[in-house]
Design an enzyme around this catalytic site. Structure first.
Site, PDB file in Angstrom:
ATOM      1  N   LEU A 129     -17.759  17.223 -31.670  1.00  0.00           N
ATOM      2  CA  LEU A 129     -17.455  15.831 -31.979  1.00  0.00           C
ATOM      3  C   LEU A 129     -18.375  14.993 -30.613  1.00  0.00           C
ATOM      4  CD1 LEU A 129     -13.271  15.910 -31.811  1.00  0.00           C
ATOM      5  CD2 LEU A 129     -14.881  15.192 -33.611  1.00  0.00           C
ATOM      6  N   ASP A 130     -18.610  13.786 -31.385  1.00  0.00           N
ATOM      7  CA  ASP A 130     -19.322  12.900 -30.378  1.00  0.00           C
ATOM      8  C   ASP A 130     -18.485  12.275 -29.203  1.00  0.00           C
ATOM      9  OD1 ASP A 130     -21.636  12.839 -31.943  1.00  0.00           O
ATOM     10  OD2 ASP A 130     -20.996  11.130 -33.153  1.00  0.00           O
ATOM     11  N   PRO A 131     -19.016  12.269 -28.091  1.00  0.00           N
ATOM     12  CA  PRO A 131     -18.311  11.700 -27.086  1.00  0.00           C
ATOM     13  C   PRO A 131     -17.259  10.710 -27.207  1.00  0.00           C
ATOM     14  CG  PRO A 131     -20.698  12.000 -26.250  1.00  0.00           C
ATOM     15  CD  PRO A 131     -20.582  12.165 -27.847  1.00  0.00           C
TER      16      PRO A 131
END
Length: 282
Positions: free
Chosen positions: A38-40
């Site tokens: 999951l992207d930041p």
């Protein structure tokens, strides 16, 4: 320790950092890793495997995932989200709610998708985002994905809408945002993203890292509960361990394999009815 934790990842934390935080909190000494990045700036379900559960990584990648995303039409950033404030494209063409609803169905099904330039996609041994940051153009080859469901949830502002998307593993929601906007002769940027489901793991059953304890660990069986069980004798299982393939009556596919009530791995039956165990959990 052996099993899974269903983490509700918070905004601004990378998947790798979330894993590190969990490892530190529970003093985990076994192998630990996340099943799907999951992207930041994305939130929601991050499945973390501990111990032998990590051997199910490839199986987990095959599972469907569900997201709630916000697309803001009229501009496109270089990262296709708010990770960058560099706008590379603008347009005055903003689709109406009716136009969006009439075109959602065009995104459903199997298709080739090109990952964003700023992504963790591996390009000849280098992450695409590293090439992009150095000013190089990564030659990203399209890969096949499938979108099972694409629903408009609500209109948030004059230019932004929220959507629920169910898709195959390996799908980039930012790319869906880009491609859908392009199909409407517009452009858009993904401004919010939450993963609400990852395989069998749901957002309502997830916990923030500070609230997780060792008792929250989930057995390996749960992650592959969607697979049918195959019954083999201990003798047959030993033969497979020794490199032999066993003839079975089950159809081609993957199965949960138990030996005396203990999950020992994922069994694969090929088109000739021969069983092998590519994934051992013991």
């Amino acid at each position: 320790m052996n099993g899974f934790f269903c983490v509700n990842k918070e905004f601004g934390v990378s998947s790798a950092k979330a894993v590190w935080q969990l490892k530190k909190k529970l003093t985990i000494k076994d192998k630990i890793g996340h099943m799907g990045t999951l992207d930041p700036n994305a939130t929601g379900v991050l499945v973390v495997g501990v111990g032998r559960a990590n051997r199910l990584f490839d199986v987990m990648l095959e599972k469907r995932k569900t997201y709630v995303a916000t697309f803001d039409f009229g501009y496109e950033t270089e990262t296709l989200d708010l990770e960058s404030d560099v706008v590379v494209k603008r347009t005055k063409i903003i689709p109406t709610k009716q136009e969006i609803e009439q075109n959602l169905h065009k995104m459903i099904g199997k298709q080739l998708q090109t990952a964003p330039m700023f992504s963790a996609k591996n390009v000849n041994g280098t992450r695409a985002y590293m090439l992009a940051r150095s000013g190089k153009t990564a030659e990203i080859k399209p890969h096949q994905i499938e979108i099972y469901s694409f629903k408009l949830l609500e209109q948030l502002t004059d230019t932004s809408y929220s959507f629920e998307i169910e898709c195959s593993g390996g799908t980039y929601i930012r790319s869906i945002c880009r491609d859908f906007a392009n199909s409407l002769n517009s452009c858009a940027t993904m401004t919010a993203l939450k993963r609400t489901k990852c395989g069998e793991f749901l957002i309502e059953n997830s916990k923030k890292i500070e609230d997780i304890c060792e008792d929250d660990i989930i057995a390996n069986d749960f992650a592959i509960s969607y697979l049918e069980e195959i019954k083999l004798t201990s003798e047959q299982i030993q033969k497979i361990k020794n490199g032999l393939k066993i003839k079975v009556s089950q159809k081609t596919g993957k199965y949960r394999l138990y030996d005396e009530g203990i999950l020992v791995g994922v069994c694969y039956v090929d088109e000739n009815g021969l069983a092998s165990i590519p994934t051992w959990l013991i």
